[in-house]
Scaffold this active site. Structure first.
Site, PDB file in Angstrom:
ATOM      1  N   THR D  12     -72.135  81.019  38.789  1.00 18.72           N
ATOM      2  CA  THR D  12     -71.602  82.106  37.961  1.00 18.72           C
ATOM      3  C   THR D  12     -71.052  83.242  38.821  1.00 18.72           C
ATOM      4  OG1 THR D  12     -73.188  81.527  36.248  1.00 18.72           O
ATOM      5  CG2 THR D  12     -72.219  83.732  36.118  1.00 18.72           C
ATOM      6  N   ILE D  13     -71.849  83.753  39.720  1.00 19.27           N
ATOM      7  CA  ILE D  13     -71.420  84.876  40.553  1.00 19.27           C
ATOM      8  C   ILE D  13     -70.522  84.388  41.690  1.00 19.27           C
ATOM      9  CG2 ILE D  13     -72.224  86.730  42.081  1.00 19.27           C
ATOM     10  CD1 ILE D  13     -72.917  87.119  39.051  1.00 19.27           C
ATOM     11  N   SER D 138     -78.571  94.046  40.863  1.00 15.77           N
ATOM     12  CA  SER D 138     -78.318  93.151  39.723  1.00 15.77           C
ATOM     13  C   SER D 138     -77.289  93.737  38.752  1.00 15.77           C
ATOM     14  CB  SER D 138     -79.616  92.914  38.964  1.00 15.77           C
ATOM     15  OG  SER D 138     -79.913  94.063  38.183  1.00 15.77           O
ATOM     16  N   CYS D 139     -76.880  92.914  37.808  1.00 17.32           N
ATOM     17  CA  CYS D 139     -75.879  93.341  36.823  1.00 17.32           C
ATOM     18  C   CYS D 139     -76.371  94.552  36.044  1.00 17.32           C
ATOM     19  CB  CYS D 139     -75.531  92.199  35.878  1.00 17.32           C
ATOM     20  SG  CYS D 139     -76.955  91.293  35.244  1.00 17.32           S
ATOM     21  N   ASN D 140     -77.633  94.523  35.601  1.00 16.21           N
ATOM     22  CA  ASN D 140     -78.142  95.654  34.840  1.00 16.21           C
ATOM     23  C   ASN D 140     -78.220  96.903  35.699  1.00 16.21           C
ATOM     24  OD1 ASN D 140     -78.678  94.884  32.075  1.00 16.21           O
ATOM     25  ND2 ASN D 140     -80.102  93.376  32.928  1.00 16.21           N
ATOM     26  N   HIS D 193     -86.409  97.381  36.139  1.00 16.32           N
ATOM     27  CA  HIS D 193     -85.026  97.831  36.307  1.00 16.32           C
ATOM     28  C   HIS D 193     -84.962  99.253  36.847  1.00 16.32           C
ATOM     29  CE1 HIS D 193     -85.040  94.650  33.233  1.00 16.32           C
ATOM     30  NE2 HIS D 193     -83.968  94.224  33.868  1.00 16.32           N
ATOM     31  N   HIS D 218     -75.130  92.285  28.097  1.00 11.32           N
ATOM     32  CA  HIS D 218     -76.290  93.140  27.922  1.00 11.32           C
ATOM     33  C   HIS D 218     -75.826  94.432  27.232  1.00 11.32           C
ATOM     34  CE1 HIS D 218     -78.413  90.745  30.940  1.00 11.32           C
ATOM     35  NE2 HIS D 218     -77.582  91.085  31.898  1.00 11.32           N
ATOM     36  N   GLN D 300     -72.523  90.647  32.146  1.00 11.45           N
ATOM     37  CA  GLN D 300     -73.434  90.245  33.220  1.00 11.45           C
ATOM     38  C   GLN D 300     -72.785  89.316  34.245  1.00 11.45           C
ATOM     39  OE1 GLN D 300     -73.636  88.958  30.095  1.00 11.45           O
ATOM     40  NE2 GLN D 300     -73.843  86.754  30.336  1.00 11.45           N
TER      41      GLN D 300
HETATM   42  N1  LIG Z   1     -75.629  85.331  36.062  1.00  8.27           N
HETATM   43  C1  LIG Z   1     -75.804  86.619  36.024  1.00  8.27           C
HETATM   44  O1  LIG Z   1     -75.777  87.196  34.952  1.00  8.27           O
HETATM   45  C2  LIG Z   1     -76.047  87.416  37.280  1.00  8.27           C
HETATM   46  C3  LIG Z   1     -75.605  88.728  37.318  1.00  8.27           C
HETATM   47  C4  LIG Z   1     -75.807  89.486  38.476  1.00  8.27           C
HETATM   48  C5  LIG Z   1     -76.493  88.931  39.543  1.00  8.27           C
HETATM   49  N2  LIG Z   1     -76.941  87.652  39.460  1.00  8.27           N
HETATM   50  C6  LIG Z   1     -77.634  87.138  40.641  1.00  8.27           C
HETATM   51  O2  LIG Z   1     -76.716  86.348  41.376  1.00  8.27           O
HETATM   52  C7  LIG Z   1     -77.412  85.292  42.014  1.00  8.27           C
HETATM   53  C8  LIG Z   1     -76.785  83.985  41.595  1.00  8.27           C
HETATM   54  O3  LIG Z   1     -76.936  83.837  40.198  1.00  8.27           O
HETATM   55  P1  LIG Z   1     -75.958  82.946  39.345  1.00  8.27           P
HETATM   56  O4  LIG Z   1     -76.131  83.375  37.940  1.00  8.27           O
HETATM   57  O5  LIG Z   1     -74.603  82.932  39.939  1.00  8.27           O
HETATM   58  O6  LIG Z   1     -76.654  81.536  39.510  1.00  8.27           O
HETATM   59  P2  LIG Z   1     -76.012  80.107  39.193  1.00  8.27           P
HETATM   60  O7  LIG Z   1     -77.158  79.224  38.889  1.00  8.27           O
HETATM   61  O8  LIG Z   1     -74.916  80.226  38.201  1.00  8.27           O
HETATM   62  O9  LIG Z   1     -75.353  79.695  40.571  1.00  8.27           O
HETATM   63  C9  LIG Z   1     -76.101  79.422  41.711  1.00  8.27           C
HETATM   64  C10 LIG Z   1     -75.331  78.459  42.565  1.00  8.27           C
HETATM   65  O10 LIG Z   1     -76.081  78.206  43.727  1.00  8.27           O
HETATM   66  C11 LIG Z   1     -76.118  76.810  43.960  1.00  8.27           C
HETATM   67  N3  LIG Z   1     -77.359  76.499  44.635  1.00  8.27           N
HETATM   68  C12 LIG Z   1     -78.573  76.243  44.097  1.00  8.27           C
HETATM   69  N4  LIG Z   1     -79.463  75.998  45.059  1.00  8.27           N
HETATM   70  C13 LIG Z   1     -78.785  76.095  46.238  1.00  8.27           C
HETATM   71  C14 LIG Z   1     -79.157  75.915  47.573  1.00  8.27           C
HETATM   72  N5  LIG Z   1     -80.412  75.634  47.885  1.00  8.27           N
HETATM   73  N6  LIG Z   1     -78.200  76.084  48.505  1.00  8.27           N
HETATM   74  C15 LIG Z   1     -76.934  76.404  48.187  1.00  8.27           C
HETATM   75  N7  LIG Z   1     -76.524  76.568  46.917  1.00  8.27           N
HETATM   76  C16 LIG Z   1     -77.443  76.418  45.957  1.00  8.27           C
HETATM   77  C17 LIG Z   1     -76.030  76.185  42.588  1.00  8.27           C
HETATM   78  O11 LIG Z   1     -75.499  74.888  42.666  1.00  8.27           O
HETATM   79  C18 LIG Z   1     -75.092  77.121  41.885  1.00  8.27           C
HETATM   80  O12 LIG Z   1     -73.768  76.747  42.102  1.00  8.27           O
HETATM   81  C19 LIG Z   1     -78.878  85.441  41.636  1.00  8.27           C
HETATM   82  O13 LIG Z   1     -79.513  86.227  42.627  1.00  8.27           O
HETATM   83  C20 LIG Z   1     -78.792  86.218  40.347  1.00  8.27           C
HETATM   84  O14 LIG Z   1     -79.975  86.936  40.072  1.00  8.27           O
HETATM   85  C21 LIG Z   1     -76.680  86.879  38.370  1.00  8.27           C
END
Ligand SMILES: NC(=O)c1ccc[n+]([C@@H]2O[C@H](COP(=O)([O-])OP(=O)(O)OC[C@H]3O[C@@H](n4cnc5c(N)ncnc54)[C@H](O)[C@@H]3O)[C@@H](O)[C@H]2O)c1
Ligand SMILES: NC(=O)c1ccc[n+]([C@@H]2O[C@H](COP(=O)([O-])OP(=O)(O)OC[C@H]3O[C@@H](n4cnc5c(N)ncnc54)[C@H](O)[C@@H]3O)[C@@H](O)[C@H]2O)c1
Ligand SMILES: NC(=O)c1ccc[n+]([C@@H]2O[C@H](COP(=O)([O-])OP(=O)(O)OC[C@H]3O[C@@H](n4cnc5c(N)ncnc54)[C@H](O)[C@@H]3O)[C@@H](O)[C@H]2O)c1
Ligand SMILES: NC(=O)c1ccc[n+]([C@@H]2O[C@H](COP(=O)([O-])OP(=O)(O)OC[C@H]3O[C@@H](n4cnc5c(N)ncnc54)[C@H](O)[C@@H]3O)[C@@H](O)[C@H]2O)c1
Lengths: 336, 336, 336, 336
Positions: D12-13, D138-140, D193, D218, D300
């Site tokens: 996602t990010i 984080s996003c929040n 938070h 959110h 988010q």
């Molecule tokens: N989704 C949200 O709303 C959001 C918002 C802000 C921050 N975040 C933070 O961003 C970070 C990533 O979250 P996300 O939502 O993008 O997660 P996600 O699950 O969408 O993506 C994570 C990616 O990492 C890969 N991955 C998993 N294990 C791995 C490994 N061991 N080595 C390499 N790649 C690996 C997965 O295949 C996936 O592509 C987290 O710290 C999360 O808290 C997320």
């Protein structure tokens, strides 16, 4: 002597109040009014309790469901009518109630002005004695007032800031949304809920509210500044001593959301899983100096039922507050 | 003589079967097993019914909830164990049941092979007599079989094509989704539900299934080709005569979706709003020559309870099918 | 020579068709009509495209959003109007379109009779030539017809039984439910969708439909009996060769639900994540003799856009079907 | 000189940050890592950007998707790695980043301690210069800090009390709930938070949070006590002048919930309907003396993207804060 009671509007609130009236030994349910001939109407008809607005007589005749009379005939027979028609309709009916000289209890969907007196048992039961009209405040306001009047009396409240996360629709209302959104409601702040609290309790309160895609309960986040420093124990003690507040203990740590509270009510065998009690998460109670945070869940469909029963007594009898609470809560099987 | 019964796994299904066993005059509930010390464990403990797997004894000791013994001790005392552990776990427990020589009833989360015999009262009660093991088929399969066995016996079925629209999670399971999606489950067609039906009833059936964001009921769309031309009246007659099928009449035309069915169960005062009956929408029944369409709703949490009670009788007694249905349905308060 | 086009009703469908018209080199978007002065009106106004019904002129004046003229003035300037007003309103407007002698394209919310001709590109593009009115069938019917006309032409269809699992509301419609229910819609079977298919393609089809709490896509479960035995490969080949059908390959096995399809559209950079293509899950295609099962997902907000563009051409030009599909699909960036 | 960037974790990010890096003229995207061979991996592969952890090489070989190298090989080629692996995994990778001496940017799922420095552009861009590690909050927290740092600088903040109403899952995460509940998260108050905000901005803040059944945004309810009395105009002015804050004007009064904000982003043509801006409802801004209420919505999935781009610059270049914001926001097409 028993109070003769009519229920006008036999929907979510009306059917619950009717059943609660049936459980009171000092009240008699004379009749309920329905506008649509459905299975609830049939059940009321079988017990001789079904009355309908005159203009609906034909609909019921066609359906074959027997009617005991018209709303006007019903009103002639009773001391008190509980108006549980949809918000805004009660105001229209007030003239009819006036005509028959019956005392009337309105619900939170009506404005304060309709009754001129807003009621919440723990706050102002005694003031209701002898009044002709009372409005039982809404489910959210009732939930807020149970805690606020308790803490105000025990400790003293300086200020309340609260966010209300509201269910989008009652469970059976399948046409209402939202399906996938958070809806500020209202978007202009603060919300009317705080103002509604102040029709009963004169404190500094400001509320905000959003609607979310759930049907089972509202959830309130309360941020209260008390008049003095307190401990978490003191808060717990006050809430646990108060009627109609159910502190969900931390030790049963599985009950951490509104769905799990409802599951508990189902396991307790509550009819329709009604939870007349306000549910406060013990784990959420957090105190820092004078400042208190807590989260509480409100079962919107049933929380106002005890207050409606008390309001009947307060208006039509001279039963004391303590006695009314005792009677109401024991007949409804409330926990405490 | 009463059948001594244990319930292993006191969750959604287990707690309901336990309460149903308590209502049978020819059964005795000796104990239930829990793995977590929560309020349900406490309630069971107070009645002396709480047993736990040996390795959990310590957790319960810490929690202060008194335990009547271990699972092994429980199994020594009973004739039949109802295994209501999560899907796949029952298979592991089979060895233990074997060790103590108790008859065992598994749930739909286990494969047919675990018991070697799949059970559904209206279809094959008699075949269960004397068996050591039986599997009560899943909620969806139970719902399908109630109608299919009824129509197959009364009229004869040539072919069934059905789509199952499944609830995403049980009401209390707040970690499971989906929140906003329709999920083919499985995406490879046809789904296993038809195959599961065929462990009980040998007909030409193919099913498809999707999961949707709701918690209260499954809904089935059935497309059945019968052996001969029929009228809607004939279908209605057959379904209304069958036990455990509740035809929702068109005249109560407000009951048109799963939420309104649940509201009806709540109004009927059913504990936890359980609907052990399969609900068929009368309005949906549509016949054209040999082809029949209908829609039915399944309360996933409770539909298999009567079949579990019957299965206990079928395995451990020689009570007849009709007698078992009569006893089960009258004690559970089923409508008909 | 370019076709001069107006869009009446600039909502979910209208705004998309307007943008698609702007991409056609053989069409000119003369104007769109809006009834409320919001940000979309402002955007249209800035491009000189905003027209409003006469009775709304004042509202727009107050809002300060400049208007290019009235609906009547707009209709005088165009060859074709695409009516994308809410269901049932188009019928009322027909008289106005008649008055100005403009050709009109209605949407699926109108009855077949309003246009007298129902349109779906892959099925009957050629028949539309020279007609004054056409109705682009609804999103669900368009989704069904893309597959059905393709398979009917390639293989021959004997019978179709389909279940439509519908989204409860479009994403922005936060007042519509359901929040937690499955709603038969209609509860009387079969549903109108099959009848709607037959306004275009004369086959034996019966459909059933339920509404569920999701906003993003409809999902169809198709059970088709073909005229002859086929292989899965043959079906795949036919679907992959057809325009506007996107077979979601099994190898990208993560895409197994409607949310993941939308995520794919988002990753592809589709504006508003529109998926003009019908999405068929390759994994769901299952063949047994003449019988075929498959599941397909319909992006309700955008699937009818290409058909609207083709309908404009079919009515107002003599561009061939193949050429229209080529132009429409390449300008909209469809995959194939 | 351009900064060579790797993205570890292309979910996602990660996929959003990767695309944003591609738009920067002072950065070069050398590669991204994926752990599963899906369509996103294929797209990255076609551009020569796909790297995988060594232990996954085989999976990709089997799938036929060509790989440019291993994660270790990628890290050797870059100046900065953006770690966008799931929460908690980044901590494990830190050792690897250390080994190759690359600067690393972590996400909000990691603890503050992992980087030792928490970053939010409007608050502390300058402090990041020269650091080896930074954590984009984080996003929040990012959403909170955009407003809080702006108001703290312009007016001065005495105290913040905020309630965060969180989406239950990202749109594509169909296994996560809740479906029908409000879930205090955490149930112990205040929530983390506020503590997270304080890793960046040292103010008196306490937050509470619940999770609800929605996927799109959110919503925050902010109750702020400022250092002095202010007018609504002053607040509006400050927010409108700040980068990355989009005040949703009251005049477009249709945009009153999170779904309508997303609809606006879709209409604006934002890829994946991303809204990198924090959206503040103008109508919600309410001032009384020093006390301010407002509601804001956080997308988010995308709000942290600009901060990630800035963090790369802050760590690896000496571009000024203003210049970085200007470059980031203009390349991403942010409104202002
Ligand atoms: N989704 C949200 O709303 C959001 C918002 C802000 C921050 N975040 C933070 O961003 C970070 C990533 O979250 P996300 O939502 O993008 O997660 P996600 O699950 O969408 O993506 C994570 C990616 O990492 C890969 N991955 C998993 N294990 C791995 C490994 N061991 N080595 C390499 N790649 C690996 C997965 O295949 C996936 O592509 C987290 O710290 C999360 O808290 C997320
Ligand atoms: N549902 C809740 O969560 C809730 C909670 C607390 C208070 N309230 C308040 O209680 C009142 C009733 O709400 P409800 O949820 O029970 O509504 P409802 O729609 O469930 O029931 C209203 C009943 O009134 C009947 N009715 C409608 N018009 C009528 C008329 N003209 N004359 C007589 N009967 C008529 C309807 O048939 C229905 O049976 C409202 O003021 C509402 O704001 C509702
Ligand atoms: N929930 C339904 O809708 C439904 C409907 C019909 C059939 N079933 C089937 O019934 C069975 C039980 O499902 P459920 O929904 O009641 O599950 P559940 O998770 O609600 O309950 C399972 C219970 O088993 C206990 N348990 C877990 N591991 C255990 C172990 N190792 N030993 C002893 N107890 C253990 C748990 O504590 C819990 O109380 C499954 O086979 C399921 O497929 C479920
Ligand atoms: N939304 C869908 O999923 C979908 C899919 C396919 C077909 N359709 C059909 O397309 C048509 C339009 O549906 P929609 O979803 O775009 O509706 P919509 O409500 O999103 O848009 C309708 C537009 O018409 C305008 N409008 C309303 N009354 C008007 C009037 N009297 N004169 C002029 N304009 C008026 C509204 O302001 C709005 O902009 C309907 O027939 C519908 O059945 C909708």
């Amino acid at each position: 002597m028993t109070v003769k009671v009519a229920i006008n509007g036999f929907g979510t609130i009306g059917k619950r109040v009717a059943e609660a009236v049936l459980k009171q030994d000092d009240m008699e349910l004379v009749g309920v009014t329905k506008t649509r001939p459905d299975y609830l109407a049939k059940a009321a008809s079988l017990r001789g309790l079904l009355y309908v607005p005159e203009e609906k007589l034909q609909d019921f005749e066609k359906s074959g469901i027997e009617v005991a009379g018209t709303l006007d005939e019903l009103l002639r027979k009773v001391d008190v009518v509980v108006d549980a028609t949809p918000g805004g309709i009660g105001k229209e009916y007030k003239k009819v109630y006036e005509k028959y000289g019956v005392k009337a209890i309105f619900q939170g969907g009506e404005k304060h002005e309709v009754a001129g007196f807003s009621f919440s048992t723990l706050c102002n039961y005694e003031e209701a004695h002898g009044k002709q009209y009372a409005r039982v405040v809404s489910c959210n306001t009732t939930g807020l007032l149970r805690v606020l009047c308790t803490l105000h009396k025990e400790i003293g409240i300086e200020k309340v800031r609260a966010t209300i996360v509201r269910r989008g629709a009652d469970p059976h209302e399948t046409k209402r949304g939202p399906i996938n959104a958070i809806v500020p409601n209202p978007v202009t702040l603060p919300s009317h809920h705080g103002i509604d609290v102040r029709t009963v309790l004169d404190i500094d309160i400001a509320t905000t509210a959003v609607v979310v895609p759930t049907t089972i309960m509202h959830l309130h986040v309360l941020n209260i500044v008390l008049k003095e420093n307190v401990s978490k124990e003191k808060i717990l003690e006050a809430l646990e001593a108060a009627p109609r507040i159910l502190v969900i203990p931390s030790e049963f740590s599985g009950i951490k959301d509104t769905a799990k509270i409802i599951e508990m009510a189902r396991d307790m065998g509550r009819k329709r899983y009604d939870l007349n009690e306000l549910a406060v998460f013990e784990e959420s109670i957090s105190v820092n100096g004078k400042e208190l945070f807590l989260m509480q869940a409100v079962h919107q469909e049933s929380i106002v039922v005890p207050e409606n029963i008390d309001a009947i007594r307060a208006l039509a009898t001279n039963v004391s507050k303590e006695e009314s609470i005792r009677k109401t809560d024991s007949t409804l099987g409330l926990v405490k």
